[in-house]
Design a protein around this motif. Structure first.
Motif, mmCIF file in Angstrom:
data_model
loop_
_atom_site.group_PDB
_atom_site.id
_atom_site.type_symbol
_atom_site.label_atom_id
_atom_site.label_comp_id
_atom_site.label_asym_id
_atom_site.label_seq_id
_atom_site.Cartn_x
_atom_site.Cartn_y
_atom_site.Cartn_z
ATOM 1 N N LYS A 54 47.604 -58.880 10.988
ATOM 2 C CA LYS A 54 48.359 -60.115 11.185
ATOM 3 C C LYS A 54 47.501 -61.331 10.852
ATOM 4 O O LYS A 54 47.967 -62.271 10.185
ATOM 5 C CB LYS A 54 48.847 -60.193 12.635
ATOM 6 C CG LYS A 54 49.770 -61.371 12.908
ATOM 7 C CD LYS A 54 51.068 -61.266 12.124
ATOM 8 C CE LYS A 54 52.025 -62.383 12.483
ATOM 9 N NZ LYS A 54 53.284 -62.298 11.696
ATOM 10 N N LEU A 55 46.261 -61.323 11.301
ATOM 11 C CA LEU A 55 45.353 -62.429 10.989
ATOM 12 C C LEU A 55 45.153 -62.555 9.478
ATOM 13 O O LEU A 55 45.192 -63.658 8.920
ATOM 14 C CB LEU A 55 44.004 -62.207 11.674
ATOM 15 C CG LEU A 55 43.940 -62.511 13.174
ATOM 16 C CD1 LEU A 55 42.714 -61.853 13.794
ATOM 17 C CD2 LEU A 55 43.912 -64.012 13.425
ATOM 18 N N LYS A 56 44.965 -61.430 8.837
ATOM 19 C CA LYS A 56 44.760 -61.431 7.386
ATOM 20 C C LYS A 56 45.977 -62.016 6.670
ATOM 21 O O LYS A 56 45.843 -62.840 5.748
ATOM 22 C CB LYS A 56 44.496 -59.998 6.916
ATOM 23 C CG LYS A 56 44.204 -59.867 5.427
ATOM 24 C CD LYS A 56 43.941 -58.408 5.078
ATOM 25 C CE LYS A 56 43.820 -58.217 3.574
ATOM 26 N NZ LYS A 56 43.625 -56.797 3.217
ATOM 27 N N ILE A 60 45.734 -65.490 4.509
ATOM 28 C CA ILE A 60 46.058 -65.489 3.076
ATOM 29 C C ILE A 60 47.167 -66.497 2.795
ATOM 30 O O ILE A 60 47.102 -67.278 1.836
ATOM 31 C CB ILE A 60 46.473 -64.072 2.620
ATOM 32 C CG1 ILE A 60 45.264 -63.129 2.656
ATOM 33 C CG2 ILE A 60 47.071 -64.114 1.217
ATOM 34 C CD1 ILE A 60 45.612 -61.682 2.372
ATOM 35 N N TRP A 61 48.188 -66.485 3.631
ATOM 36 C CA TRP A 61 49.317 -67.408 3.456
ATOM 37 C C TRP A 61 48.868 -68.867 3.532
ATOM 38 O O TRP A 61 49.342 -69.719 2.775
ATOM 39 C CB TRP A 61 50.370 -67.113 4.521
ATOM 40 C CG TRP A 61 51.549 -68.041 4.477
ATOM 41 C CD1 TRP A 61 52.474 -68.160 3.480
ATOM 42 C CD2 TRP A 61 51.919 -68.996 5.479
ATOM 43 N NE1 TRP A 61 53.410 -69.121 3.795
ATOM 44 C CE2 TRP A 61 53.088 -69.651 5.019
ATOM 45 C CE3 TRP A 61 51.387 -69.343 6.721
ATOM 46 C CZ2 TRP A 61 53.723 -70.650 5.762
ATOM 47 C CZ3 TRP A 61 52.019 -70.324 7.458
ATOM 48 C CH2 TRP A 61 53.173 -70.971 6.977
ATOM 49 N N ARG A 62 47.912 -69.136 4.428
ATOM 50 C CA ARG A 62 47.413 -70.505 4.577
ATOM 51 C C ARG A 62 46.338 -70.853 3.547
ATOM 52 O O ARG A 62 45.914 -72.008 3.450
ATOM 53 C CB ARG A 62 46.855 -70.695 5.991
ATOM 54 C CG ARG A 62 47.910 -70.665 7.086
ATOM 55 C CD ARG A 62 48.743 -71.929 7.111
ATOM 56 N NE ARG A 62 47.926 -73.077 7.458
ATOM 57 C CZ ARG A 62 47.709 -73.496 8.707
ATOM 58 N NH1 ARG A 62 48.272 -72.849 9.726
ATOM 59 N NH2 ARG A 62 46.955 -74.550 8.941
ATOM 60 N N CYS A 86 34.616 -62.663 10.699
ATOM 61 C CA CYS A 86 35.046 -63.228 9.413
ATOM 62 C C CYS A 86 36.151 -64.258 9.623
ATOM 63 O O CYS A 86 36.110 -65.358 9.054
ATOM 64 C CB CYS A 86 35.541 -62.115 8.488
ATOM 65 S SG CYS A 86 34.256 -61.019 7.854
ATOM 66 N N PHE A 87 37.143 -63.907 10.424
ATOM 67 C CA PHE A 87 38.248 -64.838 10.677
ATOM 68 C C PHE A 87 37.765 -66.077 11.426
ATOM 69 O O PHE A 87 38.117 -67.205 11.079
ATOM 70 C CB PHE A 87 39.353 -64.148 11.487
ATOM 71 C CG PHE A 87 40.086 -63.076 10.747
ATOM 72 C CD1 PHE A 87 40.819 -63.369 9.611
ATOM 73 C CD2 PHE A 87 40.042 -61.758 11.187
ATOM 74 C CE1 PHE A 87 41.507 -62.374 8.921
ATOM 75 C CE2 PHE A 87 40.724 -60.760 10.511
ATOM 76 C CZ PHE A 87 41.454 -61.065 9.377
ATOM 77 N N TYR A 93 40.014 -72.533 14.397
ATOM 78 C CA TYR A 93 41.220 -72.979 15.102
ATOM 79 C C TYR A 93 42.454 -72.201 14.668
ATOM 80 O O TYR A 93 43.339 -71.920 15.483
ATOM 81 C CB TYR A 93 41.402 -74.485 14.901
ATOM 82 C CG TYR A 93 40.253 -75.262 15.484
ATOM 83 C CD1 TYR A 93 40.083 -75.352 16.868
ATOM 84 C CD2 TYR A 93 39.298 -75.859 14.661
ATOM 85 C CE1 TYR A 93 39.007 -76.030 17.415
ATOM 86 C CE2 TYR A 93 38.218 -76.542 15.199
ATOM 87 C CZ TYR A 93 38.079 -76.624 16.575
ATOM 88 O OH TYR A 93 37.005 -77.283 17.115
ATOM 89 N N LEU A 94 42.520 -71.812 13.400
ATOM 90 C CA LEU A 94 43.626 -70.973 12.948
ATOM 91 C C LEU A 94 43.512 -69.581 13.566
ATOM 92 O O LEU A 94 44.521 -68.964 13.934
ATOM 93 C CB LEU A 94 43.628 -70.878 11.421
ATOM 94 C CG LEU A 94 44.750 -70.037 10.800
ATOM 95 C CD1 LEU A 94 46.125 -70.588 11.176
ATOM 96 C CD2 LEU A 94 44.596 -69.977 9.278
ATOM 97 N N TYR A 95 42.303 -69.108 13.684
ATOM 98 C CA TYR A 95 42.026 -67.817 14.334
ATOM 99 C C TYR A 95 42.542 -67.827 15.774
ATOM 100 O O TYR A 95 43.278 -66.920 16.201
ATOM 101 C CB TYR A 95 40.518 -67.572 14.272
ATOM 102 C CG TYR A 95 39.939 -66.569 15.233
ATOM 103 C CD1 TYR A 95 40.134 -65.203 15.062
ATOM 104 C CD2 TYR A 95 39.145 -66.992 16.304
ATOM 105 C CE1 TYR A 95 39.565 -64.279 15.940
ATOM 106 C CE2 TYR A 95 38.571 -66.081 17.175
ATOM 107 C CZ TYR A 95 38.783 -64.732 16.999
ATOM 108 O OH TYR A 95 38.222 -63.825 17.860
ATOM 109 N N ILE A 96 42.210 -68.858 16.518
ATOM 110 C CA ILE A 96 42.641 -68.961 17.916
ATOM 111 C C ILE A 96 44.159 -69.095 18.000
ATOM 112 O O ILE A 96 44.824 -68.403 18.788
ATOM 113 C CB ILE A 96 41.955 -70.156 18.608
ATOM 114 C CG1 ILE A 96 40.461 -69.878 18.781
ATOM 115 C CG2 ILE A 96 42.603 -70.448 19.966
ATOM 116 C CD1 ILE A 96 39.660 -71.077 19.270
#
Length: 288
Positions: A54-56, A60-62, A86-87, A93-96
């Protein structure tokens, strides 16, 4: 079908089951339950592999992840904390934000039966330690934060009902996911996670690991010292066709290489009721 046949695989494991029940009958105050990802998965939360996917997808989308990082994420030999690093390194902040949203999306679709049966053990004053970050168990049991400890941002209290050893979803500063988190909270001062683990180890005699793969050395390394020989360790892993050889090899490794007598009581991953029925049988025979 007899319930027992749904999750017991050998005479040895039946003996382990009866041994655990007898220990709970006589020494429940010395027992602690450790909840791994397999428990939360039964309720409906994602496993780590699903989180990474899901993170990947979102990264990628962002457009915030470089091609060389994508190659790392596709490496099957890269460990989970390394991939989470890596994330976190790409866009903290996108990771969180993504992590929080993934957990929020499943909150209203949870099957809470596994949390309810674990709650029965908690009512017997058995300490619950979890490396999961979801609030499923706490919310199901309507426990306020007065009854919990969130490590590593709080001091460890073994008088708590639930200890979040690797943090909780609503407090990103407490998460122990990425490689730097493990270094910070296990190995570098003030080492709150390691100190909490040591405190639990020194105060309890019976350790029951539920839904763990036991691949994190940080979780089982405390059993390396000589005092560990006195401890009683029960491992309740989920077994499937995919992982059964790995489980067997883990057992061999603990028993013959590390000389740790982890008593195994497996349940069937494909049948989400298998663990619930197993825990129900343990509870009924120990406390009813």
């Amino acid at each position: 079908m007899c319930v027992k046949k749904m999750f017991i695989y050998s005479i040895e494991e039946e003996i382990h089951l009866e041994t655990l029940i007898e220990n709970l009958k006589s020494n429940k105050e010395l027992c602690c339950f450790w909840l791994g990802a397999g428990v939360s998965k039964i309720a409906g939360y994602p496993l780590w592999e699903e989180l990474i996917m899901k993170l990947k997808e979102i990264f990628i989308w962002r457009g915030v992840v470089e091609p060389h990082i994508l190659r790392l994420l596709d490496d099957p030999y890269l460990k989970f904390p390394q991939k989470m690093q890596c994330f976190k390194g790409c866009h903290k902040y996108l990771y969180i934000d993504t992590m929080k949203k993934v957990f929020e999306e499943v909150e209203y679709m949870l099957d809470k039966e596994v949390f309810k049966i674990i709650g029965k053990f908690l009512n017997q004053e058995i300490l619950i330690i979890t490396t999961n970050i979801d609030k499923g168990l706490q919310n199901t049991l309507n426990l306020s934060d007065d009854h919990i400890s969130i490590i590593p941002i709080e001091n460890c209290s073994i008088n708590s009902k639930i200890i979040y050893l690797h943090g909780r979803i609503d407090k990103p500063e407490s998460w122990v996911f990425a490689e730097e988190d493990y270094a910070k909270f296990y190995h570098n001062p003030p080492r709150k996670v390691r100190e909490c683990w040591e405190k639990i180890f020194n105060n309890y005699m019976i350790f029951v690991y539920i839904g763990y793969s036991l691949t994190e050395m940080e979780i089982y390394s405390q059993f390396f010292n000589e005092d560990a020989k006195r401890k009683k360790v029960f491992w309740i892993p989920g077994i499937s066709e995919k992982n059964k050889e790995n489980i067997k090899n883990n057992i061999r490794y603990f028993r013959y290489v590390l000389e740790l007598d982890f008593k195994t009581i497996p349940y069937i991953v494909e049948d989400k009721t298998s663990l619930i029925k197993l825990l129900s049988e343990i509870y009924d025979k120990a406390f009813n």
